[in-house]
Design a protein around this motif. Structure first.
Motif, PDB file in Angstrom:
ATOM      1  N   ASP A 282      99.982  18.584  -8.784  1.00  0.00           N
ATOM      2  CA  ASP A 282      99.635  19.710  -7.928  1.00  0.00           C
ATOM      3  C   ASP A 282      98.161  19.705  -7.522  1.00  0.00           C
ATOM      4  O   ASP A 282      97.652  20.683  -6.976  1.00  0.00           O
ATOM      5  N   ASP A 283      97.458  18.611  -7.793  1.00  0.00           N
ATOM      6  CA  ASP A 283      96.040  18.506  -7.449  1.00  0.00           C
ATOM      7  C   ASP A 283      95.806  17.984  -6.041  1.00  0.00           C
ATOM      8  O   ASP A 283      94.694  18.069  -5.523  1.00  0.00           O
ATOM      9  N   GLN A 284      96.840  17.410  -5.418  1.00  0.00           N
ATOM     10  CA  GLN A 284      96.704  16.792  -4.111  1.00  0.00           C
ATOM     11  C   GLN A 284      97.741  17.371  -3.136  1.00  0.00           C
ATOM     12  O   GLN A 284      98.812  17.796  -3.555  1.00  0.00           O
ATOM     13  N   PRO A 285      97.416  17.392  -1.843  1.00  0.00           N
ATOM     14  CA  PRO A 285      98.382  17.901  -0.861  1.00  0.00           C
ATOM     15  C   PRO A 285      99.689  17.126  -0.834  1.00  0.00           C
ATOM     16  O   PRO A 285     100.761  17.702  -0.627  1.00  0.00           O
ATOM     17  N   VAL A 286      99.623  15.812  -1.021  1.00  0.00           N
ATOM     18  CA  VAL A 286     100.826  14.983  -1.027  1.00  0.00           C
ATOM     19  C   VAL A 286     101.337  14.900  -2.462  1.00  0.00           C
ATOM     20  O   VAL A 286     100.643  14.415  -3.355  1.00  0.00           O
ATOM     21  N   ILE A 287     102.539  15.375  -2.682  1.00  0.00           N
ATOM     22  CA  ILE A 287     103.055  15.445  -4.046  1.00  0.00           C
ATOM     23  C   ILE A 287     103.518  14.068  -4.521  1.00  0.00           C
ATOM     24  O   ILE A 287     104.170  13.328  -3.795  1.00  0.00           O
ATOM     25  N   THR A 288     103.162  13.760  -5.759  1.00  0.00           N
ATOM     26  CA  THR A 288     103.584  12.516  -6.402  1.00  0.00           C
ATOM     27  C   THR A 288     104.024  12.813  -7.822  1.00  0.00           C
ATOM     28  O   THR A 288     103.677  13.854  -8.397  1.00  0.00           O
ATOM     29  N   VAL A 289     104.762  11.891  -8.399  1.00  0.00           N
ATOM     30  CA  VAL A 289     105.329  12.072  -9.731  1.00  0.00           C
ATOM     31  C   VAL A 289     104.271  11.823 -10.802  1.00  0.00           C
ATOM     32  O   VAL A 289     103.594  10.793 -10.798  1.00  0.00           O
TER      33      VAL A 289
END
Length: 453
Positions: free
Chosen positions: A421-428
């Motif tokens: 949740d730290d970046q606009p693009v969500i990653t696992v």
């Protein structure tokens, strides 16, 4: 000379074992399309995806049902002028403040589904961290008739086909909310302004085609699969609680938990006690979410403030449960823990009293239930660790991030996928599971009932 011959098979057996483990692990990862450092993968036909989206400003869960029907449960947005947002007592906005919380919700939704339309929007109750607070600098809607905040912001950027809340159409339980919004719509009380803005949003979007419905307690026919219900006969959403009404656990029958309001009593039952609750069932899998429903009764409280006991009696065991009231100390009583005993608890948290110390003790107490569920939190603050101590780190599988519950086709297994949740693009960030859904006679009975209808 015999020693090498005796030892030779051991590495081969170990290699075979590791190969099998690797194959199974890769199979699991491939099965739920989530690999660390990559996007979680879009919803696929047959999946049930439940995204608990973390903005640090309130609750929001976006569900993509097995046939592609979509459902948003809450769209919280605390006012940036709220003193609670100024201190380390509360979580920072996620991922940052370059967008409003409702904009981050829309950004998330557009990343996880190809055609971002919200078929159903459900508001559990009228608190700012669940449907958005009015504040004077909130952006103006496209038609200029309301301000964008929480659900009104999401609904102005994405199409909502049907909006469901606890009070439509009269908005008069336990008091007349339309009167209050009219009196305070231009005054000094924020709740009145917030409700006035909500009513302007409803009028605008109703004129544009959005439907509104009252939540119907007891039924499993209000939120239905809109695209292919025939293929998924075991899927249904049960309306468990609304206002004073709670499902009995049998058919669609309900009981009145709160008595009729006395004239002039505008404070009881309180807004949290009126929260909606639902279960989502898919095969053997059952998920529970219940807004801010309370279950602990403190000295001086009306005993009827405990609604969790009646809810738990009706619902029974589940696989995943969202912590009522974010895990606050007035919720998640011992009876609920013992009766529902989910494999996974999801905490949609944003404050240092989420969870309460007593709540965490109940959740980990094997005398209440011998197999405590795995705990996941959207936000865990340093203040929690300082007050509660090492039990926080010992108890939680994950303490920060969006939480995706991905149920596999048929509902027999599911994963918990934590997203950055730290970046606009969500990653696992991490993947937990597979968890095997618990087979229950009650669930099988419900499926048979649905198939007969």
């Amino acid at each position: 000379m015999s020693m090498p011959c005796l030892l030779l098979p051991i590495p081969q057996q170990l290699k075979r074992f590791l190969t099998i483990v690797c194959f199974l692990s890769c199979g699991f990862l491939q099965a739920q399309d989530a690999v660390k450092g990559q996007a979680p993968g879009r919803w696929k036909t047959g999946y049930l995806d439940i995204h608990h989206i973390n903005t640090g400003r309130g609750n929001a869960a976006f569900c993509v049902l097995p046939d592609g029907t979509t459902m948003l449960v809450d769209a919280g947005e605390l006012s940036p002028l709220d003193a609670r947002t100024f201190t380390e007592r509360n979580a920072p906005q996620r991922p940052d403040t370059t967008k409003k919380p409702y904009e981050w919700l829309v950004s998330y939704i557009t990343q996880v589904i190809e055609k971002p339309v919200i078929d159903y929007a459900l508001l559990t109750h009228f608190h700012d961290d669940h449907f958005g607070a009015w504040y004077p600098s909130a952006p103006v809607s496209a038609d200029g008739s309301f301000l964008r905040t929480g659900i009104s912001g999401v609904g102005d950027l994405l199409k909502i086909n049907t909006l469901v809340d606890r009070a439509y159409p009269m908005y008069n339980y336990p008091y007349n909310m339309r009167e209050q919004s009219a009196v305070y719509g231009g005054g000094e009380i924020e709740f009145g302004k917030t409700m006035a803005n909500y009513f302007r949003f409803i009028r605008s979007k109703s004129d544009a085609g959005m439907k509104q419905q009252a939540f119907r307690t007891g039924t499993d026919r209000q939120f239905i699969l809109l695209h292919d219900a025939v293929t998924y006969p075991s899927f249904h959403i049960r309306n468990v609680k609304c206002n004073q009404w709670i499902w009995t656990g049998k058919d669609s029958s309900v009981v009145k938990h709160f008595p009729d309001r006395q004239p002039g009593d505008n404070k009881w039952p309180d807004e949290n006690s009126l929260s909606l609750a639902i279960t989502i069932s898919y095969g053997n899998f059952i998920y529970y979410t219940g807004g801010d429903n309370p279950g602990e009764v403190f000295p001086g409280d009306d005993p009827l403030r405990d609604v969790e006991t009646a809810i738990a009696q009706a619902v029974g065991p589940v696989d995943v449960a969202v912590m009522d009231h974010h895990g606050n100390r007035d919720a998640i009583n011992a009876f609920q823990v013992k009766t529902m005993h989910p494999q996974v608890w999801v905490g949609q948290t944003w404050s240092s009293d989420h969870p309460g110390y007593e709540v965490l003790r109940r959740l980990r107490n094997k005398a209440i239930y011998p197999l405590p569920g795995d705990l996941f939190s959207t936000n865990m603050l340093e203040a929690n660790r300082l007050v509660i101590g090492p039990m926080v780190d010992d108890a939680y599988k994950s303490q920060q991030g969006h939480i995706l519950v991905r149920v596999m086709p048929g509902g027999n297994s599911f994963y918990v996928i934590v997203l950055d949740d730290d970046q606009p693009v969500i990653t696992v960030k991490d993947v937990f599971g597979p968890y095997m859904s618990q087979a229950r006679p009650a669930a099988a009975q419900t499926i048979k009932i649905n198939q007969k209808k």
